[in-house]
Write a protein that holds these residues in place. Structure first.
Motif, PDB file in Angstrom:
ATOM      1  N   SER A 141       9.670  14.340   6.615  1.00 11.65           N
ATOM      2  CA  SER A 141       8.388  14.273   5.914  1.00 11.65           C
ATOM      3  C   SER A 141       8.209  12.942   5.182  1.00 11.65           C
ATOM      4  CB  SER A 141       8.266  15.443   4.936  1.00 11.65           C
ATOM      5  OG  SER A 141       9.413  15.467   4.113  1.00 11.65           O
ATOM      6  N   SER A 142       9.329  12.276   4.881  1.00 10.00           N
ATOM      7  CA  SER A 142       9.201  11.041   4.111  1.00 10.00           C
ATOM      8  C   SER A 142       8.936   9.816   4.981  1.00 10.00           C
ATOM      9  CB  SER A 142      10.468  10.816   3.288  1.00 10.00           C
ATOM     10  OG  SER A 142      11.530  10.460   4.159  1.00 10.00           O
ATOM     11  N   VAL A 143       8.899  10.019   6.284  1.00 18.05           N
ATOM     12  CA  VAL A 143       8.809   8.860   7.163  1.00 18.05           C
ATOM     13  C   VAL A 143       7.516   8.078   6.946  1.00 18.05           C
ATOM     14  CG1 VAL A 143       7.753  10.056   9.146  1.00 18.05           C
ATOM     15  CG2 VAL A 143       9.210   8.048   9.520  1.00 18.05           C
ATOM     16  N   PHE A 144       6.427   8.763   6.658  1.00 15.40           N
ATOM     17  CA  PHE A 144       5.158   8.069   6.448  1.00 15.40           C
ATOM     18  C   PHE A 144       5.176   7.293   5.138  1.00 15.40           C
ATOM     19  CE2 PHE A 144       3.850  11.677   9.216  1.00 15.40           C
ATOM     20  CZ  PHE A 144       3.588  10.905  10.339  1.00 15.40           C
ATOM     21  N   GLU A 145       5.826   7.890   4.144  1.00 16.83           N
ATOM     22  CA  GLU A 145       5.932   7.231   2.847  1.00 16.83           C
ATOM     23  C   GLU A 145       6.712   5.929   2.993  1.00 16.83           C
ATOM     24  OE1 GLU A 145       4.513   6.687  -0.471  1.00 16.83           O
ATOM     25  OE2 GLU A 145       4.013   8.536   0.624  1.00 16.83           O
ATOM     26  N   ARG A 146       7.835   6.029   3.709  1.00 18.92           N
ATOM     27  CA  ARG A 146       8.672   4.839   3.924  1.00 18.92           C
ATOM     28  C   ARG A 146       7.905   3.783   4.716  1.00 18.92           C
ATOM     29  NH1 ARG A 146      13.430   6.718   6.940  1.00 18.92           N
ATOM     30  NH2 ARG A 146      12.548   8.816   6.890  1.00 18.92           N
ATOM     31  N   PHE A 147       7.123   4.271   5.656  1.00 16.50           N
ATOM     32  CA  PHE A 147       6.323   3.362   6.469  1.00 16.50           C
ATOM     33  C   PHE A 147       5.378   2.564   5.584  1.00 16.50           C
ATOM     34  CE2 PHE A 147       2.934   2.040   9.211  1.00 16.50           C
ATOM     35  CZ  PHE A 147       3.569   1.760  10.395  1.00 16.50           C
ATOM     36  N   ARG A 148       4.789   3.276   4.614  1.00 21.13           N
ATOM     37  CA  ARG A 148       3.810   2.660   3.736  1.00 21.13           C
ATOM     38  C   ARG A 148       4.459   1.578   2.880  1.00 21.13           C
ATOM     39  NH1 ARG A 148      -1.197   4.486   2.090  1.00 21.13           N
ATOM     40  NH2 ARG A 148      -1.984   3.185   0.405  1.00 21.13           N
ATOM     41  N   THR A 149       5.628   1.890   2.339  1.00 20.03           N
ATOM     42  CA  THR A 149       6.287   0.891   1.495  1.00 20.03           C
ATOM     43  C   THR A 149       6.728  -0.307   2.324  1.00 20.03           C
ATOM     44  OG1 THR A 149       8.174   2.383   1.648  1.00 20.03           O
ATOM     45  CG2 THR A 149       7.128   2.172  -0.508  1.00 20.03           C
ATOM     46  N   PHE A 150       7.061  -0.065   3.555  1.00 23.14           N
ATOM     47  CA  PHE A 150       7.557  -1.148   4.403  1.00 23.14           C
ATOM     48  C   PHE A 150       6.428  -2.071   4.859  1.00 23.14           C
ATOM     49  CE2 PHE A 150       9.446  -3.001   8.231  1.00 23.14           C
ATOM     50  CZ  PHE A 150      10.658  -3.417   7.708  1.00 23.14           C
ATOM     51  N   PHE A 151       5.349  -1.497   5.355  1.00 25.52           N
ATOM     52  CA  PHE A 151       4.267  -2.318   5.919  1.00 25.52           C
ATOM     53  C   PHE A 151       3.088  -2.521   4.968  1.00 25.52           C
ATOM     54  CE2 PHE A 151       6.292  -0.822   9.850  1.00 25.52           C
ATOM     55  CZ  PHE A 151       6.433  -2.032  10.516  1.00 25.52           C
ATOM     56  N   GLY A 152       3.034  -1.737   3.890  1.00 19.72           N
ATOM     57  CA  GLY A 152       1.898  -1.849   2.984  1.00 19.72           C
ATOM     58  C   GLY A 152       0.645  -1.212   3.520  1.00 19.72           C
ATOM     59  N   LEU A 153       0.784  -0.456   4.577  1.00 20.81           N
ATOM     60  CA  LEU A 153      -0.365   0.243   5.174  1.00 20.81           C
ATOM     61  C   LEU A 153       0.065   1.680   5.410  1.00 20.81           C
ATOM     62  CD1 LEU A 153      -1.301  -2.208   8.047  1.00 20.81           C
ATOM     63  CD2 LEU A 153      -2.792  -1.668   6.134  1.00 20.81           C
ATOM     64  N   PHE A 155       0.295   5.055   7.672  1.00 20.21           N
ATOM     65  CA  PHE A 155       0.535   5.167   9.110  1.00 20.21           C
ATOM     66  C   PHE A 155      -0.787   5.274   9.873  1.00 20.21           C
ATOM     67  CE2 PHE A 155       1.880   7.479  12.991  1.00 20.21           C
ATOM     68  CZ  PHE A 155       2.737   6.502  13.467  1.00 20.21           C
ATOM     69  N   GLY A 156      -1.707   6.047   9.294  1.00 23.99           N
ATOM     70  CA  GLY A 156      -3.032   6.197   9.900  1.00 23.99           C
ATOM     71  C   GLY A 156      -3.753   4.870   9.996  1.00 23.99           C
ATOM     72  N   GLN A 157      -3.731   4.121   8.891  1.00 21.36           N
ATOM     73  CA  GLN A 157      -4.364   2.792   8.871  1.00 21.36           C
ATOM     74  C   GLN A 157      -3.747   1.899   9.941  1.00 21.36           C
ATOM     75  OE1 GLN A 157      -3.720   1.855   4.739  1.00 21.36           O
ATOM     76  NE2 GLN A 157      -5.916   1.512   4.431  1.00 21.36           N
ATOM     77  N   PHE A 158      -2.403   1.950   9.980  1.00 27.49           N
ATOM     78  CA  PHE A 158      -1.687   1.115  10.939  1.00 27.49           C
ATOM     79  C   PHE A 158      -2.125   1.456  12.365  1.00 27.49           C
ATOM     80  CE2 PHE A 158       1.857   0.555  13.895  1.00 27.49           C
ATOM     81  CZ  PHE A 158       2.102  -0.802  13.755  1.00 27.49           C
ATOM     82  N   LEU A 159      -2.210   2.738  12.647  1.00 34.62           N
ATOM     83  CA  LEU A 159      -2.610   3.181  13.990  1.00 34.62           C
ATOM     84  C   LEU A 159      -4.015   2.699  14.322  1.00 34.62           C
ATOM     85  CD1 LEU A 159      -1.518   6.813  14.877  1.00 34.62           C
ATOM     86  CD2 LEU A 159      -0.731   4.621  15.810  1.00 34.62           C
ATOM     87  N   ALA A 160      -4.929   2.920  13.373  1.00 33.84           N
ATOM     88  CA  ALA A 160      -6.318   2.529  13.600  1.00 33.84           C
ATOM     89  C   ALA A 160      -6.401   1.023  13.810  1.00 33.84           C
ATOM     90  CB  ALA A 160      -7.173   2.952  12.416  1.00 33.84           C
ATOM     91  N   TYR A 161      -5.739   0.304  12.901  1.00 36.99           N
ATOM     92  CA  TYR A 161      -5.746  -1.156  12.956  1.00 36.99           C
ATOM     93  C   TYR A 161      -5.132  -1.649  14.260  1.00 36.99           C
ATOM     94  CZ  TYR A 161      -6.902  -4.906   9.802  1.00 36.99           C
ATOM     95  OH  TYR A 161      -7.532  -5.936   9.187  1.00 36.99           O
ATOM     96  N   GLY A 162      -3.953  -1.117  14.528  1.00 37.85           N
ATOM     97  CA  GLY A 162      -3.236  -1.515  15.740  1.00 37.85           C
ATOM     98  C   GLY A 162      -4.029  -1.156  16.978  1.00 37.85           C
TER      99      GLY A 162
END
Lengths: 273, 123, 232
Positions: A141-153, A155-162
């Motif tokens: 469950s924490s994977v999205f949180e970690r993703f956010r701290t790592f990329f500053g975005l 996961f949803g934003q990253f997907l949309a952006y990407g």
């Protein structure tokens, strides 16, 4: 008619594409297997090194080939069926030429996006192999949180952006070639040569235009780097975001121009040998 | 087998002549049904419109008549066919005589030669 | 009889060089018409414009009073002067495709003609000889029940037996309501199946006449007249 066109476009390209996907899947499976082996992971010495490096090299080449082949095949297929001998059949079907063009653009885009998805799946499979499945355990469950701290975005934003960026660059590269070929076929002779020359010229023009645009909007690369180093990480990300936005807008404009070129030529200036 | 047609005369006239010849020679007997335009055109390797035109010409002379649904038939009027036969023969004899005269033969000589040839053929 | 195709002052120029110049032409239904001219006279250029593969520089082109487009392509069956199919495909795949796209395509007719020629529909085009490929293409084109068939050089470079076969296919599939436009420079071979001829030279129409009219008036074959008109 539209449905039939799409069906036949897929059918005519499926053989090459599915072979390519099968090949990529095979290389991924073998690579993942080799890299997960005990003596590769824990062994020392030349043989282990050579094997690891060779596997990685083959893998990278295969993934590279996946994209290069997809792209080049889509371009060749477009030229062959639109502007060479087979164009005689394509353009005597009772369909508007523009519809044919849209179908080709759509189907090529879908294949390229599928190649992207395959790439992501492939890299993930390789990571599973290297980590011997541990990466799967990391996903919680924490994977999205970690993703956010790592990329500053998020996961949803990253997907949309990407997703949007990939789609835009896919359209950009396809339309660049389609427009070059469409202009190239206007020439009475040396159509392929004219297409290549047009491609080069379009690319140079776009480079110049994008540079000018970047300078005007104040986000030239130099500026960006300087700014980024001055502020905290968070601001760097937001500047990076702005840069992405303006380059996206530029990209969209460029795509529209290329599309208009194709649209006009396909509708009004087909000129088969 | 495409028909042998001359290249310098209208095709429909040659078709008319050919069918007349077939009727005279008895290939078609009175009352026979003619093949369809399409079939005969394909056999002769000519345009169906040309065949149609030839048929119309044959109908005009009365040698062939059409029944709306069942096709075209050779006339049953045998005197007409006989007349055609005679006129055709006369035409050929006339052509022959003209040629012989051109070669410088007198009528007496021609008759003489004809008789001799016929006897030889009989023997 | 009605007008199928109409060219009004049609011109196509490549740069400054005109390939077709001010062509006015009417094609009526129910005819087999020869488009006759020496090599490079503009036959193929004219035909490509009729099929929407080349855009006219000026002038107009109508099929049943509508500009060339989706509607005209439904009713014109076109045989190009070279191979134009995907060579990797099997014949039956192509037949399926034609049947899918052309409402007037008659698959049975196509299979029937293939069977007569002993061509296996399972075969791929690339495995066939040049002559067989050409026959397959002709079969596909003649299996449509189109209003207008446009055949560009259907008999160029084939042996006499194949030529007879091609003419037979054309004649036996010909529907009296339809028209066939055949371009060729080999006139003697097809003269008997034509009822009208169009002479074209340097992109201009030189003569439009019926075959019987030429024979009656000139007392010579179209072939002989052609040789005279286009004497080098």
């Amino acid at each position: 008619m539209l449905g039939k066109l799409i069906k036949y476009e897929f059918r005519n390209t499926a053989k090459v594409m599915l072979t390519l996907y099968l090949f990529t899947a095979a290389v991924t499976a073998v690579g993942s297997l080799v890299l997960s082996m005990d003596f590769v992971q824990h062994g020392t010495g030349n043989i282990t090194d050579v094997l690891t490096i060779a596997t990685m090299l083959v893998y990278i080449l295969a993934v590279f080939a996946l994209f290069v082949v997809t792209y080049i095949y889509m371009c060749i297929h477009f030229y062959k069926t639109m502007y060479s001998d087979q164009g005689y059949l394509t353009h005597t079907l009772p369909v508007k030429p523009l519809t044919t063009f849209h179908v080709k653009l759509l189907v090529s885009t879908i294949w390229i996006l599928l190649s992207c998805l395959l790439l992501i799946a492939s890299v993930f499979t390789l990571l599973i192999g290297i980590s011997r499945g541990e990466i799967l355990a990391e996903i919680d469950s924490s994977v999205f949180e970690r993703f956010r701290t790592f990329f500053g975005l998020s996961f949803g934003q990253f997907l949309a952006y990407g997703g949007v960026s990939v789609l835009l660059s896919c359209l950009n590269y396809l339309l660049w070639v389609y427009a070059s070929m469409s202009i190239g076929q206007l020439f009475g002779q040396h159509k392929i040569g004219a297409s290549i020359a047009t491609g080069a010229i379009l690319s140079i023009i776009s480079q110049i235009a994008s540079t000018i645009l970047m300078v005007i909007t104040g986000y030239s690369t130099a500026l960006l780097v300087e700014e980024a180093s001055r502020y905290s990480d968070q601001t760097a990300v937001s500047i990076f975001g702005n840069f992405m936005n303006s380059s996206m807008i530029y990209n969209i404009i460029y795509i529209l121009i290329l599309y208009v070129i194709c649209n006009v030529i396909v509708r009004k200036h087909i000129n088969l040998d | 087998m495409p028909w042998n047609l001359d290249s310098d005369r209208p095709i429909f006239l040659q078709i008319v002549e050919r069918i007349q010849m077939d009727i005279i020679a008895g290939k078609y007997t009175p009352g026979d049904k003619l093949p369809s335009v399409r079939d005969l055109a394909a056999e002769a390797a000519v345009n169906p419109n040309t065949m149609q035109k030839a048929f119309q010409e044959l109908e005009r002379t009365g040698l062939v008549h059409s029944q709306r649904t069942s096709g075209r038939f050779i006339t049953e009027d045998t005197t007409m066919i006989e007349e055609l036969k005679t006129s055709f023969a006369n035409e050929k004899i006339h052509e022959f005589l003209t040629l012989m005269q051109q070669l410088g033969f007198e009528n007496e000589q021609i008759l003489d030669m004809m008789n001799r040839n016929m006897k030889e053929e009989q023997a | 009889m009605s007008t199928l195709l109409e060219c009004k002052d049609l011109t196509k120029a490549y740069g400054k060089k005109p390939a077709v110049e001010h062509v006015n032409l009417c094609i009526e239904s129910g005819h087999i018409i020869g488009l006759l001219g020496p090599n490079g006279s503009g036959k193929t250029t004219l035909i490509k414009m009729m099929n929407g593969l080349l855009m006219p520089t000026s002038g107009e082109l109508y099929m049943r009073e509508a500009p060339i487009g989706v509607e005209s392509k439904k009713h014109i069956s076109y045989l190009p002067d070279h191979t134009y199919l995907n060579m990797n495909q099997r014949v039956n795949d192509i037949i399926r495709m034609f049947a899918d796209f052309y409402e007037d395509f008659d698959s049975l007719r196509a299979y029937d003609m293939l069977a007569k020629l002993q061509i296996n529909p399972e075969d791929r085009l690339k495995t066939m000889s040049k002559g067989t490929k050409e026959k397959v293409q002709l079969i596909l084109v003649m299996s449509r029940r189109a209003d207008l068939y446009i055949l560009d050089e259907p008999i160029a470079g084939v042996d006499p037996a194949a030529r007879d076969y091609i003419l037979d296919v054309i004649l036996s599939n010909y529907d009296p309501e339809a028209s066939i436009l055949i371009s060729t420079h080999l006139i003697a071979d097809i003269e008997n199946i034509l009822d009208e001829v169009i002479f074209i030279q340097n992109g201009q129409i030189r003569l439009v006449s019926s075959v019987d009219e030429i024979r009656q008036k000139e007392g010579k074959s179209v072939d002989a007249l052609f040789r005279e008109v286009f004497k080098c």
